[in-house]
Motif scaffolding. Structure first.
Motif, short mmCIF file in Angstrom:
data_model
loop_
_atom_site.label_atom_id
_atom_site.label_comp_id
_atom_site.label_asym_id
_atom_site.label_seq_id
_atom_site.Cartn_x
_atom_site.Cartn_y
_atom_site.Cartn_z
N ALA A 67 0.81 -1.22 0.00
CA ALA A 67 0.00 0.00 0.00
C ALA A 67 0.84 1.27 0.00
O ALA A 67 0.30 2.37 -0.11
N GLN A 70 1.68 3.48 -4.30
CA GLN A 70 0.95 4.27 -5.32
C GLN A 70 0.69 5.70 -4.91
O GLN A 70 -0.37 6.26 -5.17
N SER A 73 -1.04 8.57 -7.19
CA SER A 73 -2.47 8.78 -7.44
C SER A 73 -3.35 8.55 -6.22
O SER A 73 -4.45 9.06 -6.17
N SER A 74 -2.87 7.78 -5.24
CA SER A 74 -3.80 7.31 -4.21
C SER A 74 -3.60 8.01 -2.87
O SER A 74 -2.51 7.99 -2.30
N LEU A 76 -4.83 7.05 -0.08
CA LEU A 76 -4.59 6.02 0.95
C LEU A 76 -3.10 5.70 1.03
O LEU A 76 -2.53 5.56 2.12
N SER A 77 -2.48 5.61 -0.13
CA SER A 77 -1.05 5.34 -0.17
C SER A 77 -0.28 6.51 0.44
O SER A 77 0.64 6.32 1.24
N ILE A 125 -8.97 10.81 1.84
CA ILE A 125 -9.46 9.51 1.41
C ILE A 125 -10.99 9.58 1.28
O ILE A 125 -11.58 9.04 0.35
N TYR A 126 -11.62 10.30 2.22
CA TYR A 126 -13.07 10.43 2.19
C TYR A 126 -13.51 11.58 1.31
O TYR A 126 -14.45 11.46 0.53
N GLN A 128 -12.26 12.86 -1.27
CA GLN A 128 -12.10 12.69 -2.72
C GLN A 128 -13.26 11.95 -3.36
O GLN A 128 -13.43 12.00 -4.57
N LEU A 129 -14.08 11.25 -2.55
CA LEU A 129 -15.07 10.34 -3.13
C LEU A 129 -16.30 11.10 -3.62
O LEU A 129 -17.13 11.56 -2.84
N LYS A 130 -16.43 11.18 -4.92
CA LYS A 130 -17.59 11.83 -5.52
C LYS A 130 -18.86 11.04 -5.26
O LYS A 130 -19.96 11.56 -5.34
N THR A 131 -18.68 9.76 -4.98
CA THR A 131 -19.82 8.87 -4.80
C THR A 131 -20.54 9.13 -3.47
O THR A 131 -21.66 8.68 -3.29
N TRP A 135 -19.40 13.65 1.97
CA TRP A 135 -17.96 13.74 2.27
C TRP A 135 -17.20 14.58 1.25
O TRP A 135 -16.10 15.05 1.52
N PHE A 276 -19.89 8.08 9.20
CA PHE A 276 -20.08 6.93 8.31
C PHE A 276 -21.56 6.56 8.18
O PHE A 276 -22.06 6.39 7.08
#
Ligand code: SF4
Ligand code: SF4
Ligand code: SF4
Lengths: 290, 248
Positions: A67, A70, A73-74, A76-77, A125-126, A128-131, A135, A276
């Motif tokens: 982990a 990356q 781009s990541s 989390l990394s 990490i949170y 960035q999530l467009k979904t 967040w 969450f």
């Protein structure tokens, strides 16, 4: 989203731990020897404990070393790299304070910056999530950072700083909640765009793909306990901000300080649970659950 | 490497026809079968014969009811698998490099031996196309049947995804959506193929063909009307019966 205890423990504990490391790195309080040892031990227990807890939700934790690869781009990394770098730098800085009684301010400052970067990368990490519209806002890093610095100041015994920062974090928390409640509706993603069938008429989920449960429903379509959300928000705000601020304003006593820390910790845990549990992932639309 | 390629040589993907899909779930079963028996960790089931069965699937079929402003409701079956997005968020979030998009054909894959099962890629996918396998602890997703489409050991007609091969209604089409002259691109142009959740900015390669407009039913027509109309005959047997019953 599913409020996994491991992730709540991770974000809460490592947020506070790195918050404390931030203050220690800047020399607040300026301590050496045993006192420094105890403060560093508390910070490391929380930061490392939180990071370890986060590995419990991995499917294959034994491969965690991969982990770190990356970071281009990541988030989390990047978080993993910042955390390890911060912990190493602060360990050297702490060793100087504890064993040699000397302070290397530059090293401490670097450690402080890395500690803050760790909290920032966690929040990204949170964020960035467009979904997850709730967040996906700049307020998410602001919330994580302000809570971390405020909690760190509380642990570091910086009464004036802690009071001011707690109030600031409380304000950001409230704005984050109010914005968040509108975020999903404002995001423009709904049943019509999810299915592309909106041009025909009103879309309603008629039959799910399976009668049983599945990973997606468990992970993303968590709805239990939402009805108590408002009450939990109040409780969280009182424990996380209100009570600690009152205790800080009272004449100093060790018991009050301990109570303030415990109250803050529980308040942050509740806030993270809500973070969450209340988060609506767009995939719920496909199941008619939004 | 979890950075996305600038562009891919081809854009292999599926075109799913919402007009012809009959909702039989045959593609679900054939997908599960092929991908359990072949490449990668099998798609496990938990408690399959018990009270609370669940399991990993790479393709699931939803059904939606759409109510137009006027006229009867329509039922639309809606298969959903990975859309092999051009701007795939699931790839860039991956911390290990396990998730990647292939330069040669645009297929989004997971290298299972690198995956730590953090689940972040599934969080970032708006379509619910990724599922963490509870037994293997690694992320599973549609491979576009990469082990069929280039497989010289299979007869030529089988070198297409399992779900496409199986669909009895011909509702799934496979091809290169990057080539404007391909059959699938033509189909998309002709039928107005669409993206799911375009506002999420994922630029899906897979396209969905919207249902064709339905025949309009004449509102007056009510097949039950003749049976429900009150009996108004005053002669013949029914007329007599009506009167006889009236007198009772
Ligand atoms: S559909 Fe989901 S899993 Fe597939 S490429 Fe797009 S974002 Fe990734
Ligand atoms: S679950 Fe596996 S493939 Fe997905 S982001 Fe994590 S490591 Fe990458
Ligand atoms: S292309 Fe293959 S893996 Fe993807 S949904 Fe179809 S059968 Fe499943």
């Amino acid at each position: 989203m599913h409020p996994a205890p491991s992730v709540i423990a991770f974000t809460t504990l490592s947020g506070l731990g790195f918050g404390l490391l931030f203050w220690l790195g800047l020399g607040y309080p300026n301590v050496t020897g045993w006192v420094a040892f105890v403060l560093f031990a508390i910070a490391y227990l929380m930061a490392v404990g939180g990071l370890l807890a986060s590995t419990f939700h991995l499917g294959r934790p034994e491969r965690f070393l991969k982990a770190f690869s990356q970071w281009r781009s990541s988030w989390l990394s990047r978080e993993g790299i910042c955390a390890v770098a911060g912990l190493i730098v602060m360990a050297i800085y702490g060793a100087g304070l504890v064993f040699l009684g000397t302070s290397w301010p530059l090293l401490g400052a670097i450690g402080a910056v890395l500690s803050l970067l760790t909290v920032f990368t966690t929040s990204m990490i949170y964020a960035q999530l467009k979904t997850v519209a709730r967040w996906h806002t700049r307020l998410t890093p602001a919330l994580f950072l302000s809570l971390s610095i405020a909690g760190g100041a509380l642990l570091a015994g910086q009464v004036a700083m802690a009071t001011a920062l707690l109030v600031l974090a409380g304000i950001i928390q409230m704005v984050w909640w109010l914005q968040g409640d509108k975020a999903f509706a404002q995001s423009g993603t709904n049943m019509a765009t999810a299915t592309g069938l909106g041009s025909i008429g009103t879309v309603r989920a008629f039959e799910p793909p399976h009668t049983g449960n599945n990973y997606l429903l468990n992970e993303f379509v968590y709805v239990v306990g939402r009805k108590h959300a408002t009450k939990l928000r109040m409780i969280s705000l009182v424990l996380m901000i209100g009570l600690p601020v009152l205790l800080l304003l009272a004449p100093f006593a060790h018991l009050f300080a301990l109570l303030a820390v415990l109250s803050h910790l529980i308040g942050v845990i509740i806030s993270r649970w809500l973070f969450f549990a209340q988060a609506e992932h767009v995939v719920g639309l496909y199941y008619g659950k939004r | 490497m979890t950075q996305l390629p600038e562009q891919t040589e081809r854009k292999l993907g599926l075109v799913i026809d919402l007009d012809t899909c009959v909702g039989c779930h045959a593609c679900v079963i054939s997908c599960k079968g092929w991908n359990t028996e072949n490449y990668g960790a099998p798609l496990s089931d938990q408690d399959p014969y018990g009270a609370d069965p669940s399991g990993t699937f790479l393709n699931r079929v939803h059904s939606y009811e759409v109510q137009p402003e006027a006229g009867p409701a329509q039922l639309i079956h809606f298969p959903k698998s990975c859309l092999h997005c051009e701007d795939a968020p699931c790839v860039t979030v991956c911390p290990t490099g396990a998730s990647y998009k292939r330069v040669e054909d645009g297929i989004v894959l997971v290298n299972e031996s690198d995956c730590i099962g953090c689940g972040l890629c599934a969080w970032s996918c708006p379509y619910g196309a990724r599922e963490l396998d509870a037994a293997a602890g690694v992320m599973k997703k549609c491979t576009l049947c990469v082990d069929r489409i280039y497989n010289d050991n299979l007869p030529e007609e089988d070198r297409i995804p399992s779900c496409v091969r199986t669909c009895p209604a011909g509702a799934r089409h496979f091809g290169d959506l990057g080539d404007p002259d391909s059959d699938v691109s033509q189909l998309v142009a002709e039928r107005g193929g669409m993206d799911l959740m375009p506002e999420q900015g994922t630029k899906p390669v897979n396209k969905y063909l919207p249902p064709r407009p339905k025949d309009t039913l004449n509102d007056e027509t009510n097949i039950l009307a003749p049976l429900l109309a009150p009996v108004e005959q005053t002669d013949g047997f029914l007329g007599w019966l009506d009167k006889a019953l009236e007198k009772l």
